[in-house]
Scaffold this active site. Structure first.
Site, mmCIF file in Angstrom:
data_model
loop_
_atom_site.group_PDB
_atom_site.id
_atom_site.type_symbol
_atom_site.label_atom_id
_atom_site.label_comp_id
_atom_site.label_asym_id
_atom_site.label_seq_id
_atom_site.Cartn_x
_atom_site.Cartn_y
_atom_site.Cartn_z
ATOM 1 N N SER A 229 0.829 -1.192 0.000
ATOM 2 C CA SER A 229 0.000 0.000 0.000
ATOM 3 C C SER A 229 0.873 1.255 0.000
ATOM 4 O O SER A 229 1.637 1.472 -0.928
ATOM 5 C CB SER A 229 -0.957 -0.051 1.195
ATOM 6 O OG SER A 229 -2.025 0.849 1.046
ATOM 7 N N GLU B 135 -2.138 14.164 12.998
ATOM 8 C CA GLU B 135 -2.165 15.522 12.464
ATOM 9 C C GLU B 135 -1.401 15.602 11.147
ATOM 10 O O GLU B 135 -1.901 16.136 10.150
ATOM 11 C CB GLU B 135 -1.565 16.494 13.482
ATOM 12 C CG GLU B 135 -1.923 17.948 13.236
ATOM 13 C CD GLU B 135 -3.406 18.226 13.433
ATOM 14 O OE1 GLU B 135 -3.933 19.117 12.726
ATOM 15 O OE2 GLU B 135 -4.040 17.557 14.263
ATOM 16 N N HIS C 211 -7.224 -6.352 0.677
ATOM 17 C CA HIS C 211 -6.102 -5.423 0.572
ATOM 18 C C HIS C 211 -4.929 -5.875 1.438
ATOM 19 O O HIS C 211 -3.770 -5.663 1.078
ATOM 20 C CB HIS C 211 -6.578 -4.030 0.995
ATOM 21 C CG HIS C 211 -5.546 -2.964 0.891
ATOM 22 N ND1 HIS C 211 -4.851 -2.693 -0.265
ATOM 23 C CD2 HIS C 211 -5.069 -2.075 1.827
ATOM 24 C CE1 HIS C 211 -4.001 -1.695 -0.066
ATOM 25 N NE2 HIS C 211 -4.119 -1.313 1.193
#
Length: 318
Positions: free
Chosen positions: A143, A239, A298
């Site tokens: 990924s 964040e 996945h």
């Protein structure tokens, strides 16, 4: 190089109905020997986190007795080096190769940074390999880690002997993901201090359930819940990931290609490698072969670990 149609009769794998030819790719020999493994843990001290400068990466080494090119595993978004621990041990035994598993910046125990782009993550990896005196490796990325591996191969092909890209392609993945919802859901989780870890996980999962419907995804995200001095927090830098999610979901533009042997390994129950991606894969990786593992999602290495390992070993021996 043209697209060739072919099929694999193996019970473990079936290939794409349109696969890329391996003609002209380099071959390598590999002997299957039983090897012991020694687990080492370390952190390479690098430059401060400024712009795309390298940061400290935490890694594990599973050391075989062989002197063949080492394997380097790169995990996906919200993952960590521990995702490939059992896979690494098995590959040391099957191939005798040294195996390195790495935490990406803002993941696992690696250094946090406000920036998370493929340029930055490639610089981190290059610095780590230089510090460890690894001049050539076989990159295996899942990924997000697959995109780091592709970027590294395209920008520094002499560093990559072979490339394995697991269930991702050099195409935007934004339409396929719910990561913005996952990030917000994780930010919203509140767990009281000084409760048992089992209680903390249960409370966190209950709060995630509203926006993360799949239990397997919730369990995966919860691997990032950590406790320090009685307080619970997420070890991933939510964040920074949220601010750079567009970068993570996209892929840099390249006019170069990587000519080395390449395997794109997808799951039949996943949409991350589609036939629409084949032309771009062929352009950037002309020696690529595309294979799919049946009944895998996945997270191929978690769903079908034995088939995943067999696919890697066969590719190393081809």
């Amino acid at each position: 190089m043209s697209v060739a149609c072919r099929f694999l009769s193996s019970a473990l794998l079936h290939r794409a109905t349109a696969c890329l030819s391996m003609t002209g790719c380099r071959n390598s020999c590999s002997n299957n020997r039983q090897m012991h493994w020694i687990r080492q843990i370390g952190t390479v001290a690098n430059a401060p986190a400024v712009c795309a400068r390298p940061v400290n990466l935490t890694y594990d080494v599973f050391d075989g007795k062989g002197d063949k090119t080492p394997l380097v595993f790169l995990h996906g978004l919200f993952g960590s080096k521990s995702n490939f621990q059992s896979i690494a041990k098995s590959l040391v035994q099957r191939t005798g190769r040294k195996v390195l598993t790495v935490d990406a910046r803002n993941h696992g125990k690696s250094t946090h940074s406000p920036m998370i782009t493929y340029e930055a993550m490639t610089n981190d990896l290059t610095q780590l390999l230089a510090q460890l005196r690894i001049g050539k490796c076989i990159l295996i990325g899942h990924s997000m880690g697959g995109k780091v591996a592709m970027t590294t191969a395209l920008t520094q092909p002499n560093l990559v002997e072979r490339l394995v890209v697991v269930d991702i392609s050099p195409a935007p993945t934004t339409p396929l993901t719910n990561f913005p919802a996952y990030i917000q859901a994780m930010k919203d989780v509140k767990v009281p201090n000084d409760v048992p870890r089992s209680t903390a996980r249960r409370l966190a999962e209950d709060q995630l359930r509203k926006h993360v419907k799949e239990r397997s995804v919730r369990q995966f995200l919860l691997t990032n819940l950590i406790e320090e001095d009685g307080q619970y927090s997420w070890r991933v830098n939510l964040e920074a990931i949220g601010n750079h999610l567009k970068d993570i979901m996209s892929f840099p533009a390249f006019n170069t290609s990587y000519e080395g042997p390449t395997l794109f390994l997808g799951g039949t129950n996943s949409a991350y490698i589609s036939s629409e991606d084949y032309p771009e894969i062929q352009r950037l990786f002309p020696c690529a072969d595309i294979q799919y593992i049946p009944d895998a999602s996945h997270w191929i290495h978690a769903d079908k670990p034995l088939d995943f390992i067999s696919s890697l070993v066969a590719f190393l021996q081809s």
